[in-house]
Enzyme design. Structure first.
Site, PDB file in Angstrom:
ATOM      1  N   GLU A  21      -8.830 -22.388   8.509  1.00 16.90           N
ATOM      2  CA  GLU A  21      -8.741 -23.066   7.227  1.00 16.90           C
ATOM      3  C   GLU A  21      -9.805 -22.477   6.304  1.00 16.90           C
ATOM      4  OE1 GLU A  21      -7.551 -27.503   7.378  1.00 16.90           O
ATOM      5  OE2 GLU A  21      -9.462 -27.479   6.329  1.00 16.90           O
ATOM      6  N   ASP A  62      -5.360 -32.162  16.836  1.00 16.81           N
ATOM      7  CA  ASP A  62      -5.512 -33.612  16.969  1.00 16.81           C
ATOM      8  C   ASP A  62      -5.672 -34.326  15.643  1.00 16.81           C
ATOM      9  OD1 ASP A  62      -8.209 -32.483  16.567  1.00 16.81           O
ATOM     10  OD2 ASP A  62      -8.878 -34.549  16.892  1.00 16.81           O
TER      11      ASP A  62
END
Ligand code: IMP
Ligand code: MG
Length: 177
Positions: free
Chosen positions: A102, A158
């Site tokens: 990211e 997650d």
């Protein structure tokens, strides 16, 4: 499933992506041995599938990296690294296996640590890439799929430590954000 707004990568597509990456990596590393470094915890499923697609000899080791603290929020205190490597990476062809790239802060940190230990080569393989959110000069050598900026979960990724076991990757329902 209420937590998932939309599945963006099915189980079948993940398998195709991993197969393609395995082929690419095996070709590039022909005649060499690879030391795969899996970034825990998100990359576990990706690692175990990817290594089964490699036709070159490989070793595996693990480091724990976390930048999110609870839910989808960044910790704001930087990246926490637990260096549990048991193999000396000096003179090894090292391939970092990451679930998602990211901002690049996590990998920048890891690359800084590992490059000081004189690996023969150091490359990055990421299953997912959100290039629009990049805030560093880090780019992966192998990218499974470029995705939009949405928070995703499943296949190792997650939300608050849950949902890593989903066999597909989906966008989180915004009501949980
Ligand atoms: P970066 O340091 O900003 O590049 O973030 C990379 C790390 O943040 C990854 O290793 C993931 O653990 C986590 N991460 C980033 N985006 C997502 C997401 O959409 N879902 C779950 N975890 C994410
Ligand atoms: Mg990760």
């Amino acid at each position: 499933m209420d937590i998932i707004e939309k599945i963006i990568i099915s189980e079948e597509e993940i398998a195709e992506i991993v197969k393609r990456l395995g082929k690419e990596i095996s070709k590039d590393y022909e005649g060499k041995n690879i030391l795969l470094i899996c970034l825990l915890k998100g990359s576990i499923l990706f690692l175990t599938d990817l290594m089964r697609q490699l036709t070159v000899p490989c070793k595996v080791d693990f480091m724990l990296a976390s930048s999110y603290k609870g839910g989808t929020k960044k910790s704001g205190v930087g990246v926490e690294i637990k260096d549990g490597l048991s193999i000396d990476i000096k003179d090894q062809d090292v391939l970092i296996v990451e679930d998602i790239l990211e901002s690049g802060y996590t990998l920048k940190h890891i690359v800084n640590i590992l490059s000081k230990r004189s690996p023969k080569s150091l490359k990055i393989c990421t299953l997912l890439d959100k290039p629009k959110l990049r805030a560093t000069d880090i780019e992966a050598d192998y990218v499974g799929k470029i995705i939009p900026n949405d928070f995703v979960l499943g296949y190792g990724l997650d939300y608050d430590e849950y949902y890593r076991n989903l066999p597909f990757i989906g966008i989180i329902n915004p009501k949980y954000l």
